[in-house]
Write an enzyme that holds these catalytic residues in place. Structure first.
Site, short mmCIF file in Angstrom:
data_model
loop_
_atom_site.label_atom_id
_atom_site.label_comp_id
_atom_site.label_asym_id
_atom_site.label_seq_id
_atom_site.Cartn_x
_atom_site.Cartn_y
_atom_site.Cartn_z
N LYS A 196 0.98 -1.23 0.08
CA LYS A 196 0.11 -0.03 -0.02
C LYS A 196 0.82 1.21 0.02
CE LYS A 196 -3.56 2.85 0.89
NZ LYS A 196 -4.60 3.04 -0.21
N LYS B 108 -0.64 11.88 4.67
CA LYS B 108 -0.61 10.74 5.62
C LYS B 108 0.33 9.53 5.00
CE LYS B 108 -3.02 6.89 7.56
NZ LYS B 108 -4.14 6.12 7.36
P1 NAD Z 1 -12.63 8.05 8.32
O1 NAD Z 1 -11.96 9.21 9.02
O2 NAD Z 1 -13.81 8.60 7.44
O3 NAD Z 1 -13.32 7.06 9.11
C1 NAD Z 1 -12.61 6.34 10.44
C2 NAD Z 1 -13.56 6.02 11.33
O4 NAD Z 1 -13.04 5.47 12.45
C3 NAD Z 1 -14.45 7.09 11.80
O5 NAD Z 1 -15.96 6.71 11.81
C4 NAD Z 1 -14.11 7.32 13.45
O6 NAD Z 1 -15.28 7.60 14.27
C5 NAD Z 1 -13.95 5.80 13.66
N1 NAD Z 1 -13.06 5.55 14.86
C6 NAD Z 1 -11.88 6.23 15.24
N2 NAD Z 1 -11.49 5.70 16.28
C7 NAD Z 1 -12.14 4.75 16.81
C8 NAD Z 1 -12.27 3.81 17.75
N3 NAD Z 1 -11.18 3.92 18.85
N4 NAD Z 1 -13.47 2.90 17.92
C9 NAD Z 1 -14.25 2.95 16.86
N5 NAD Z 1 -14.24 3.68 15.68
C10 NAD Z 1 -13.36 4.61 15.73
O7 NAD Z 1 -11.72 7.45 7.33
P2 NAD Z 1 -11.48 6.34 6.23
O8 NAD Z 1 -11.48 7.46 4.98
O9 NAD Z 1 -12.72 5.58 6.29
O10 NAD Z 1 -10.45 5.82 6.06
C11 NAD Z 1 -10.15 4.51 7.01
C12 NAD Z 1 -8.74 3.95 6.61
O11 NAD Z 1 -8.79 3.78 5.24
C13 NAD Z 1 -7.66 4.80 6.77
O12 NAD Z 1 -6.42 4.37 7.41
C14 NAD Z 1 -7.41 5.31 5.47
O13 NAD Z 1 -6.09 5.86 5.46
C15 NAD Z 1 -7.51 4.13 4.75
N6 NAD Z 1 -7.90 4.39 3.09
C16 NAD Z 1 -8.84 5.51 2.86
C17 NAD Z 1 -9.20 5.74 1.54
C18 NAD Z 1 -10.24 6.74 1.30
O14 NAD Z 1 -10.49 7.24 0.12
N7 NAD Z 1 -10.99 7.42 2.23
C19 NAD Z 1 -8.84 4.91 0.54
C20 NAD Z 1 -7.82 4.03 0.96
C21 NAD Z 1 -7.47 3.77 2.24
#
Ligand code: NAD
Length: 293
Positions: A171, A245
């Site tokens: 990744k 990030k």
């Molecule tokens: P996001 O911020 O939209 O969602 C993360 C969720 O985790 C939030 O709803 C938050 O409330 C929850 N959370 C945080 N701490 C918590 C805890 N202790 N217990 C329970 N819930 C908790 O992030 P996202 O965009 O969904 O991304 C998630 C992961 O996927 C990240 O690591 C990101 O780098 C990766 N990612 C994102 C994308 C994208 O396009 N958004 C693409 C590929 C990978």
């Protein structure tokens, strides 16, 4: 039908959990944000009142959390699920995290007798919604084979990248290329504009030439392709903050490996500057930022 715990219901996790529910799995969901839980329940999931409740007694526990520190707090440490769940669990972490956190997760799972996979994704929120994500999976082959049918409910391409942490490695290396391609492509379009060459013409020519890339053909930073953030005021998509990030994770991993990555470091610096004012803008919006530098 599997009994699944799903923790982290943001832009990615929510549609992923709902896709599992659509395939008739029982999906017990938890997020610190209650409104995200409600959305998942409206998509067929079952609300849990804590991460422990979501995870206890499940065939698989999937985490989709913002960063390494969240994965540490949910899975590792004295109050983490790997400590609190007594029977051998099966953890699949789909978050993008630093290599050390991923390694700690694998090490603790081995000590506690749990199965674990690092399984970050590519494809963004659109891929999460359409169930077409690419999964890059690190861990034992047996565990990969058991998890594959579950991952196939959320993704189209499921790759076993190799041993523990190799999913995260794939990744970080992928997104390092993506970040650099985006800046290089933006610079080409800025030069083309100065030279009087139409953006659509450059896109067409380079798409059939050696400058071709996923950025150019699918996610062009110049406003020439329907459906891209460039055609929608650079609304994300994938934010500049997320690209920053991932570039930081790549340069950190390189520093720990005694490797210099001069272009990645430069890309990180540029995204760092971009994010000072535009962290929430799509990462392809860096073209506008480069224009006025
Ligand atoms: P996001 O911020 O939209 O969602 C993360 C969720 O985790 C939030 O709803 C938050 O409330 C929850 N959370 C945080 N701490 C918590 C805890 N202790 N217990 C329970 N819930 C908790 O992030 P996202 O965009 O969904 O991304 C998630 C992961 O996927 C990240 O690591 C990101 O780098 C990766 N990612 C994102 C994308 C994208 O396009 N958004 C693409 C590929 C990978």
């Amino acid at each position: 039908m599997a009994n699944i715990g799903f923790i982290g219901l943001g832009h990615m996790g929510n549609p992923m959990a709902q896709n599992l529910a659509k395939k008739k799995h029982k999906v017990h969901v938890f997020d610190l944000d209650e409104s995200s839980v409600h959305i998942a329940v409206s998509g067929g999931c079952i609300a849990a009142s804590s991460a422990l409740e979501a995870a206890t007694g499940r065939d698989f526990v999937i985490t989709m959390l913002p960063a390494g520190k969240h994965v540490k707090s949910v899975l590792l440490g004295e109050d983490g699920l790997m400590e609190l769940i007594p029977e051998p669990g099966f953890f699949i972490d789909c978050s993008t995290v630093d290599i050390q956190t991923s390694l700690d997760m694998h090490d603790l799972a081995t000590v506690k007798g749990h199965h674990v996979l690092d399984a970050p994704v590519s494809g963004g929120a659109a891929g999460a919604k359409s169930g077409t994500l690419t999964f890059m999976v690190g861990g034992l082959a047996d565990a990969f084979n058991k998890a594959k049918p579950i991952l196939e409910c959320m993704g189209k391409n499921i790759f076993h990248a190799g041993a523990a942490t190799h999913g995260q490695a794939a990744k970080l290396c992928n997104n390092l290329m993506l970040g650099i391609h985006m800046i290089g492509t933006s610079e080409a379009f800025l030069l083309a504009e100065k030279l009087g060459l139409e953006a659509a013409t450059l896109q067409m020519i380079s798409n059939a030439s050696s400058g071709q890339s996923w950025v150019l053909s699918k996610y062009c930073p110049a406003p020439v392709l329907e459906g891209t953030p460039a055609m929608n005021d650079y609304k994300p998509g994938f934010t500049g903050a997320m690209m920053l990030k991932d570039l930081k994770l790549a340069t950190d991993a390189a520093h720990h490996s005694d490797l210099a990555l001069p272009l990645t470091e430069k890309a990180e610096d540029l995204y760092d500057d971009f994010c000072r004012e535009h962290a929430g803008i799509d990462f392809s919006g860096i073209i506008e930022f480069l224009k006025i530098r």
